[in-house]
Each structure stands twice: as C-alpha cells, then as structure tokens.
Scaffold this motif. Sequence first.
Motif, short mmCIF file in Angstrom:
data_model
loop_
_atom_site.label_atom_id
_atom_site.label_comp_id
_atom_site.label_asym_id
_atom_site.label_seq_id
_atom_site.Cartn_x
_atom_site.Cartn_y
_atom_site.Cartn_z
N LYS A 126 0.84 -1.20 0.00
CA LYS A 126 0.00 0.00 0.00
C LYS A 126 0.88 1.25 0.00
O LYS A 126 0.60 2.22 -0.72
CB LYS A 126 -0.91 -0.05 1.24
CG LYS A 126 -2.04 0.94 1.25
CD LYS A 126 -2.94 0.63 2.46
CE LYS A 126 -3.99 1.67 2.65
NZ LYS A 126 -4.83 1.40 3.80
N GLY A 127 1.95 1.21 0.76
CA GLY A 127 2.89 2.33 0.78
C GLY A 127 3.52 2.57 -0.58
O GLY A 127 3.66 3.71 -1.02
N LEU A 128 3.88 1.49 -1.27
CA LEU A 128 4.45 1.63 -2.61
C LEU A 128 3.45 2.26 -3.58
O LEU A 128 3.84 3.08 -4.43
CB LEU A 128 4.93 0.28 -3.13
CG LEU A 128 6.15 -0.31 -2.43
CD1 LEU A 128 6.41 -1.73 -2.90
CD2 LEU A 128 7.37 0.57 -2.64
N CYS A 129 2.19 1.87 -3.46
CA CYS A 129 1.16 2.47 -4.32
C CYS A 129 1.02 3.96 -4.04
O CYS A 129 0.98 4.77 -4.98
CB CYS A 129 -0.19 1.77 -4.09
SG CYS A 129 -0.25 0.09 -4.72
N HIS A 134 2.31 9.73 -5.55
CA HIS A 134 2.83 10.96 -4.95
C HIS A 134 2.01 11.40 -3.73
O HIS A 134 1.96 12.59 -3.42
CB HIS A 134 2.91 12.10 -5.98
CG HIS A 134 3.67 11.72 -7.21
ND1 HIS A 134 5.04 11.65 -7.23
CD2 HIS A 134 3.25 11.34 -8.45
CE1 HIS A 134 5.44 11.26 -8.43
NE2 HIS A 134 4.37 11.06 -9.19
N GLN A 135 1.42 10.45 -3.03
CA GLN A 135 0.71 10.72 -1.78
C GLN A 135 1.66 10.33 -0.64
O GLN A 135 1.55 9.26 -0.05
CB GLN A 135 -0.60 9.94 -1.74
CG GLN A 135 -1.58 10.37 -2.82
CD GLN A 135 -2.88 9.58 -2.78
OE1 GLN A 135 -3.24 9.00 -1.75
NE2 GLN A 135 -3.59 9.57 -3.90
N GLN A 137 2.50 11.41 2.47
CA GLN A 137 2.15 11.17 3.87
C GLN A 137 1.45 9.82 4.02
O GLN A 137 1.73 9.08 4.96
CB GLN A 137 1.28 12.30 4.42
CG GLN A 137 1.03 12.18 5.92
CD GLN A 137 2.31 12.19 6.75
OE1 GLN A 137 3.11 13.12 6.65
NE2 GLN A 137 2.52 11.17 7.57
N ASN A 138 0.57 9.48 3.08
CA ASN A 138 -0.10 8.17 3.13
C ASN A 138 0.93 7.05 2.97
O ASN A 138 0.83 6.00 3.62
CB ASN A 138 -1.17 8.06 2.04
CG ASN A 138 -2.39 8.90 2.34
OD1 ASN A 138 -2.65 9.26 3.49
ND2 ASN A 138 -3.14 9.24 1.31
N ALA A 139 1.91 7.26 2.08
CA ALA A 139 2.96 6.26 1.90
C ALA A 139 3.74 6.08 3.20
O ALA A 139 3.96 4.93 3.65
CB ALA A 139 3.90 6.69 0.77
N LEU A 140 4.12 7.20 3.82
CA LEU A 140 4.86 7.12 5.08
C LEU A 140 4.05 6.40 6.15
O LEU A 140 4.57 5.52 6.85
CB LEU A 140 5.22 8.53 5.55
CG LEU A 140 5.98 8.64 6.87
CD1 LEU A 140 7.30 7.89 6.82
CD2 LEU A 140 6.20 10.10 7.23
N ASP A 141 2.77 6.71 6.25
CA ASP A 141 1.91 6.05 7.25
C ASP A 141 1.85 4.54 7.01
O ASP A 141 1.91 3.75 7.96
CB ASP A 141 0.50 6.64 7.21
CG ASP A 141 0.45 8.09 7.67
OD1 ASP A 141 1.41 8.58 8.29
OD2 ASP A 141 -0.59 8.75 7.37
N SER A 162 13.63 8.18 3.76
CA SER A 162 13.63 9.13 2.65
C SER A 162 12.38 10.01 2.66
O SER A 162 12.45 11.22 2.44
CB SER A 162 13.73 8.40 1.31
OG SER A 162 14.95 7.72 1.21
N LEU A 163 11.25 9.38 2.92
CA LEU A 163 10.00 10.15 2.96
C LEU A 163 9.98 11.13 4.12
O LEU A 163 9.53 12.27 3.96
CB LEU A 163 8.79 9.21 3.05
CG LEU A 163 8.39 8.54 1.74
CD1 LEU A 163 7.41 7.41 2.00
CD2 LEU A 163 7.80 9.56 0.78
#
Length: 181
Positions: A126-129, A134-135, A137-141, A162-163
């Motif tokens: 899900k983070g990779l998606c 380019h979302q 904060q959602n990736a980081l979460d 990195s994020l």
Amino acid sequence: FKQKTAYEISLGLVGSEMCIRDRSDEHESAAQAIEHALWMLWQKSGNSHYDARLLDGIRAMSIVPDGLPMARDIFSEIMEAKPDFAEAHNKRATALYLMQLYDLSIKDCDNVLKLNPQHFGAHSGKGLCYLALHQYQNALDSFEAALRINPRMVHVRRYRESLKTMIDRVESKRLQGGDSP
C-alpha cells in the motif's frame, strides 16, 4: 473456541513474536524463520486446488508484463471462490501494482488488512502504491504500519527515512515561505 490466525500459529511453531520485532543479531535467524513461516502459512487457503492456483498466479506474475493480466485473473478467480483468503487479495494487489493500477491495488491491500491486520506485506505494498501516486504522507503512514509489525524490512525502512526527510524539507520550506504554495 477461538480459531487461531496463521500469525498466531506460526509464532507457536517458530518462537516469540518479539523475535521478529527485535533488531539484535541474536534473534536474526529466529526472525527470518518467523517471517518465512508467516509467508508460507499466508499462502495456504485450506484447499489444495486453490493453493496450486495461487502458485500458478505467482508464476504468471513473473512474466512481466505479459503474464500480469493472467495472474490478476487467476487471483480474482481464487478470491471469488475463497473470499476470506487474504493472500489471494494480496497477490492480486501485487499484480495490479505491477500493472500500475495503484488505486485498485490499494483497495485490495485494504481488503487484505481487513482479513489479516498483521500482513506487513500489504502495508508495504500500500505504501508503494501511495508513493507511486505521490501521496507521500499516506505512503509514510503505510510504511510505518508495516515496520511496527516487521521492523526488519530494510527496503521499507529506507523508504520511510527518505519520505520523512522529504516531508520535513517540504514542511520547512512551507513554514519559511508562509502559507503560500
């Protein structure tokens, strides 16, 4: 009588949950054994036909890009027959990610996590998606959720760091420049 999850069963087979979360070298082999056991258990549907079909789908996924639609269809077939089989959802999410259908992949990851909240692979996927969309904060979460379950995922730790750096820089620039974009 409470049915045990694959996660609970694997912990009973190979050791303490703390081993997978403990980063010391002392528990490295136990942590690897737990992670391997989890993946093996997650790939068991309870039906040998669908377990074999899952492997067919995994093989089809390895033929990028031509095998991806076939893999997606195989995983969809399994999901229709065994809707509670989280790994079929996860594998289809992976195929959709590889097909760059990120929103659909995220939906499948969400389904995986409803069925198996401890599925660190689905959190990572899900983070990779979100990263591809380019979302950030959602990736980081999502990456942080994966690491809370399995902190040994080196690539996920790198993405997270990195994020965090990138988000901090953007926030710092925003604060220095006021509220203007």
